[in-house]
Design a protein around this motif. Structure first.
Motif, PDB file in Angstrom:
ATOM      1  N   ILE A 139       0.870  -1.175   0.000  1.00 49.73           N
ATOM      2  CA  ILE A 139       0.000   0.000   0.000  1.00 49.73           C
ATOM      3  C   ILE A 139       0.903   1.219   0.000  1.00 49.73           C
ATOM      4  O   ILE A 139       1.718   1.404   0.914  1.00 49.73           O
ATOM      5  N   ALA A 140       0.783   2.036  -1.019  1.00 55.65           N
ATOM      6  CA  ALA A 140       1.711   3.157  -1.221  1.00 55.65           C
ATOM      7  C   ALA A 140       1.193   4.437  -0.566  1.00 55.65           C
ATOM      8  O   ALA A 140       0.050   4.513  -0.107  1.00 55.65           O
ATOM      9  N   ALA A 141       2.056   5.454  -0.541  1.00 53.69           N
ATOM     10  CA  ALA A 141       1.672   6.738   0.043  1.00 53.69           C
ATOM     11  C   ALA A 141       0.706   7.493  -0.858  1.00 53.69           C
ATOM     12  O   ALA A 141      -0.251   8.105  -0.395  1.00 53.69           O
ATOM     13  N   ASN A 142       0.973   7.471  -2.164  1.00 52.95           N
ATOM     14  CA  ASN A 142       0.060   8.090  -3.129  1.00 52.95           C
ATOM     15  C   ASN A 142       0.147   7.328  -4.444  1.00 52.95           C
ATOM     16  O   ASN A 142       0.964   6.420  -4.606  1.00 52.95           O
ATOM     17  N   GLU A 143      -0.701   7.707  -5.377  1.00 57.90           N
ATOM     18  CA  GLU A 143      -0.820   6.929  -6.606  1.00 57.90           C
ATOM     19  C   GLU A 143       0.407   7.037  -7.500  1.00 57.90           C
ATOM     20  O   GLU A 143       0.748   6.092  -8.223  1.00 57.90           O
ATOM     21  N   ASP A 168      -3.473  10.536   9.134  1.00 57.74           N
ATOM     22  CA  ASP A 168      -2.187   9.912   8.819  1.00 57.74           C
ATOM     23  C   ASP A 168      -2.064   9.564   7.338  1.00 57.74           C
ATOM     24  O   ASP A 168      -1.017   9.775   6.723  1.00 57.74           O
ATOM     25  N   GLY A 169      -3.124   9.028   6.731  1.00 61.80           N
ATOM     26  CA  GLY A 169      -3.069   8.705   5.310  1.00 61.80           C
ATOM     27  C   GLY A 169      -2.865   9.940   4.460  1.00 61.80           C
ATOM     28  O   GLY A 169      -2.127   9.921   3.465  1.00 61.80           O
ATOM     29  N   ALA A 170      -3.512  11.043   4.860  1.00 63.67           N
ATOM     30  CA  ALA A 170      -3.376  12.302   4.124  1.00 63.67           C
ATOM     31  C   ALA A 170      -1.967  12.860   4.243  1.00 63.67           C
ATOM     32  O   ALA A 170      -1.380  13.327   3.262  1.00 63.67           O
ATOM     33  N   VAL A 171      -1.413  12.816   5.444  1.00 67.14           N
ATOM     34  CA  VAL A 171      -0.042  13.305   5.650  1.00 67.14           C
ATOM     35  C   VAL A 171       0.945  12.509   4.814  1.00 67.14           C
ATOM     36  O   VAL A 171       1.848  13.064   4.172  1.00 67.14           O
ATOM     37  N   LEU A 172       0.786  11.197   4.802  1.00 68.93           N
ATOM     38  CA  LEU A 172       1.681  10.356   4.015  1.00 68.93           C
ATOM     39  C   LEU A 172       1.571  10.661   2.521  1.00 68.93           C
ATOM     40  O   LEU A 172       2.571  10.620   1.799  1.00 68.93           O
ATOM     41  N   MET A 173       0.366  10.972   2.068  1.00 70.13           N
ATOM     42  CA  MET A 173       0.143  11.148   0.632  1.00 70.13           C
ATOM     43  C   MET A 173       0.980  12.280   0.060  1.00 70.13           C
ATOM     44  O   MET A 173       1.514  12.180  -1.048  1.00 70.13           O
ATOM     45  N   HIS A 174       1.113  13.369   0.812  1.00 68.05           N
ATOM     46  CA  HIS A 174       1.929  14.501   0.344  1.00 68.05           C
ATOM     47  C   HIS A 174       2.772  15.030   1.498  1.00 68.05           C
ATOM     48  O   HIS A 174       2.638  16.182   1.911  1.00 68.05           O
ATOM     49  N   MET A 175       3.666  14.182   1.982  1.00 72.02           N
ATOM     50  CA  MET A 175       4.454  14.518   3.168  1.00 72.02           C
ATOM     51  C   MET A 175       5.383  15.695   2.937  1.00 72.02           C
ATOM     52  O   MET A 175       5.808  16.361   3.887  1.00 72.02           O
ATOM     53  N   GLY A 176       5.706  15.993   1.697  1.00 71.37           N
ATOM     54  CA  GLY A 176       6.549  17.152   1.417  1.00 71.37           C
ATOM     55  C   GLY A 176       5.961  18.444   1.946  1.00 71.37           C
ATOM     56  O   GLY A 176       6.693  19.406   2.213  1.00 71.37           O
ATOM     57  N   ALA A 184      -4.498   3.906   9.482  1.00 72.15           N
ATOM     58  CA  ALA A 184      -5.450   3.270   8.565  1.00 72.15           C
ATOM     59  C   ALA A 184      -6.046   4.264   7.582  1.00 72.15           C
ATOM     60  O   ALA A 184      -6.190   5.449   7.885  1.00 72.15           O
ATOM     61  N   HIS A 185      -6.407   3.738   6.402  1.00 71.01           N
ATOM     62  CA  HIS A 185      -7.241   4.475   5.453  1.00 71.01           C
ATOM     63  C   HIS A 185      -8.690   4.166   5.823  1.00 71.01           C
ATOM     64  O   HIS A 185      -9.401   3.457   5.121  1.00 71.01           O
ATOM     65  N   GLU A 186      -9.134   4.710   6.958  1.00 68.90           N
ATOM     66  CA  GLU A 186     -10.408   4.252   7.507  1.00 68.90           C
ATOM     67  C   GLU A 186     -11.623   4.648   6.675  1.00 68.90           C
ATOM     68  O   GLU A 186     -12.566   3.869   6.524  1.00 68.90           O
ATOM     69  N   THR A 187     -11.613   5.844   6.125  1.00 68.51           N
ATOM     70  CA  THR A 187     -12.789   6.317   5.397  1.00 68.51           C
ATOM     71  C   THR A 187     -13.148   5.410   4.227  1.00 68.51           C
ATOM     72  O   THR A 187     -14.313   5.277   3.869  1.00 68.51           O
ATOM     73  N   VAL A 188     -12.154   4.746   3.639  1.00 67.55           N
ATOM     74  CA  VAL A 188     -12.433   3.868   2.503  1.00 67.55           C
ATOM     75  C   VAL A 188     -12.441   2.393   2.885  1.00 67.55           C
ATOM     76  O   VAL A 188     -12.475   1.527   2.020  1.00 67.55           O
ATOM     77  N   THR A 199      -2.170   2.006   6.756  1.00 66.25           N
ATOM     78  CA  THR A 199      -1.113   2.878   6.242  1.00 66.25           C
ATOM     79  C   THR A 199       0.179   2.461   6.946  1.00 66.25           C
ATOM     80  O   THR A 199       0.157   1.629   7.850  1.00 66.25           O
ATOM     81  N   VAL A 200       1.279   3.088   6.573  1.00 62.29           N
ATOM     82  CA  VAL A 200       2.542   2.793   7.262  1.00 62.29           C
ATOM     83  C   VAL A 200       2.763   3.716   8.451  1.00 62.29           C
ATOM     84  O   VAL A 200       3.804   3.664   9.096  1.00 62.29           O
TER      85      VAL A 200
END
Length: 373
Positions: free
Chosen positions: A43-47, A257-265, A287-291, A296-297
Motif C-alpha cells: 500500500i503506497a503513500a500516493n498513486e 495519517d493517510g493524508a499526511v503520508l500522501m503529500h508529506m513534502g 489506517a485508510h479508515e474512510t475507505v 497505512t505505514v
C-alpha cells in the motif's frame, strides 16, 4: 464479479495502490491473501508512488504489475504515466484498476462529481486503453478484454479496468483494528472545545464529517471550518496559506495519517515557513479508515521526529485525553508552530452523517468569517 476471478484473469503476482471504497473487495482480498507482503502487495503513500513502485517491479522482473486506486488518484499518476511508463519513454506496461467514484448518473459526493465525469477521458488522453466493469459484466467479457490488453501490454503500453460501484465482490471477512483507545470523533470534540472561534481546516473523509456533526451537536456555526472534502493530503497546505495571510489569527489544521503520508513534502514546506499562528494536529489510526480501514505505514514511523526534522519547533505525540487536552492548551498559548500527533482507534459510529451544506456554501461562509478576523 468475484474479485478472485478478476485477478486470475489479469494474472499478476504484484499489486500496489492506494485503497478505495469502490475497490473494497479487491483491497480486502489482497490483505487477506498477502497482507502487507513486499513481494506481492504494497500500500503506497500516493498513486504516483505506487506507479513508480510498479515500474521498479517490472524493471526487476520483466513481469506486469497491477496498480489500484480511486479515480481521484488519476491526477497523481499523470506525471509518471506520461514521463516514465509511456511507450515513447521507457515503455513500461502496467495494468491499472480504477474505482469509478462520481460516475455520471450515479449519486456521489461533490468532490467526486467532476472527477467522475473525466475519469475515462483522462485515461484516453494518457493513451491508456480502458474497459469498464459493471455489475452485469460477465467473466467472459473480462477475459476477452484481457486478451486484447495483452497485445497492448506487449507493446509497452498501459491499460485500465475501470470499476463501477458494486461491480466487484469478495466473501472473505477482514477486521481492521489497533490497540489505541482514543476515538477520533471525541478527539475532534476536544479540539473544538479548545480552539474556540479560531478557524479550522479539516482533512477529507470522516474527520470533516465528524467536525461538522460536532458543530451541530454544540449548536455552533459551521463558518469556523473549511471542510476539505477532496484533495487528500493538501489540508495542511491550505491551512498554511490561510495562516500566512491571517498572521494575527490562530489557525488549526485537523489532518489524518493517510493524508499526511500522501503529500508529506508539505510538512517540509510548513516547517521551513514555520507560521507562528498555526497548529497542525494529525489524528493517527494507522489506517485508510474512510475507505474501509486498510493500513497505512503511519503506525510504523515516527511522525514527531519527522515534524522536528522538517523544522517544527514543537512536536509531541499523545495517546490519552488528559495529555491531549494539556498539549492543545499549550499549543494555543504559545506563539509558535505546533505539531500534535493524536493516536486513535479505528472506527466510527454507524449513523455518522454528512455535511448538509454544499462545498460552495462552506467556502463562502468560511471566507466571510475570515474577513472579520
Amino acid at each position: 464479479m468475484k474479485v478472485e476471478r478478476l485477478l486470475e484473469i489479469i494474472g499478476s503476482d504484484f499489486y500496489t495502490g492506494v485503497p478505495d471504497s469502490q475497490l473494497k473487495a479487491l483491497c480486502n482480498y489482497l490483505i487477506k491473501e498477502y497482507g502487507i507482503d513486499q513481494k506481492h502487495h504494497i500500500i503506497a503513500a500516493n498513486e504516483g508512488n505506487c506507479t513508480a513502485l510498479a515500474a521498479g517491479y517490472h524493471l526487476a522482473t520483466g513481469k506486469i504489475p497491477v496498480v489500484y486506486m480511486q479515480n481521484s488518484g488519476e491526477g497523481n499518476v499523470i506525471n509518471p504515466v506520461a514521463s516514465l511508463l509511456n511507450d515513447k519513454v521507457y515503455a513500461i506496461p502496467v495494468v491499472f484498476v480504477v474505482g469509478w467514484r462520481g460516475e455520471p448518473g450515479i449519486h456521489d459526493e461533490p468532490q467526486h462529481i467532476y472527477q467522475g465525469e473525466v475519469t475515462v477521458k483522462l485515461l484516453d488522453d494518457m493513451g491508456i486503453k480502458s474497459f469498464i466493469i459493471g455489475k452485469d459484466t460477465t467473466d467472459e467479457e473480462v477475459e476477452s478484454a484481457m486478451q486484447e490488453f495483452k497485445t497492448i501490454l506487449a507493446d509497452g503500453k498501459d491499460v485500465a479496468f475501470v470499476i463501477r460501484k458494486g461491480a466487484l465482490s469478495y466473501d472473505g471477512k477482514v477486521t481492521y483494528a489497533n490497540d489505541n483507545t482514543m476515538v477520533r470523533e471525541e478527539i475532534i470534540q476536544h479540539i473544538v472545545n479548545v480552539s474556540g472561534e479560531d478557524p479550522i481546516i479539516s482533512t477529507t473523509g470522516k474527520a470533516s464529517r465528524e467536525l461538522f456533526e460536532t458543530r451541530v451537536a454544540n449548536g455552533q456555526s459551521h463558518k469556523y471550518d473549511f471542510l476539505t472534502v477532496g484533495s487528500m493530503g493538501h489540508s495542511s497546505s491550505i491551512a498554511l496559506g490561510v495562516a500566512i495571510n491571517k498572521p494575527d489569527t490562530r489557525v488549526w489544521c485537523i489532518d489524518g495519517d493517510g493524508a499526511v503520508l500522501m503529500h508529506m513534502g508539505s510538512m517540509a514546506v510548513l516547517g521551513a515557513n514555520a507560521p507562528k499562528n498555526m497548529i497542525h494536529i494529525v489524528i493517527n489510526n494507522g489506517a485508510h479508515e474512510t475507505v474501509g480501514g486498510m493500513p497505512t505505514v503511519a503506525s510504523k514511523i515516527d511522525l514527531v521526529a519527522i515534524a522536528k526534522a522538517c523544522g517544527y519547533p514543537n512536536a509531541v505525540s499523545v495517546d490519552n485525553f488528559k495529555d491531549l487536552d494539556d498539549e492543545l492548551e499549550a499549543a494555543k498559548s504559545r506563539n509558535e508552530l505546533s505539531f500534535i500527533e493524536a493516536k486513535c482507534s479505528i472506527g466510527a459510529r454507524d449513523n455518522l452523517g454528512r455535511p448538509t451544506t454544499t462545498a460552495l456554501e462552506n467556502k463562502i461562509n468560511f471566507m466571510e468569517y475570515l474577513k472579520t478576523l
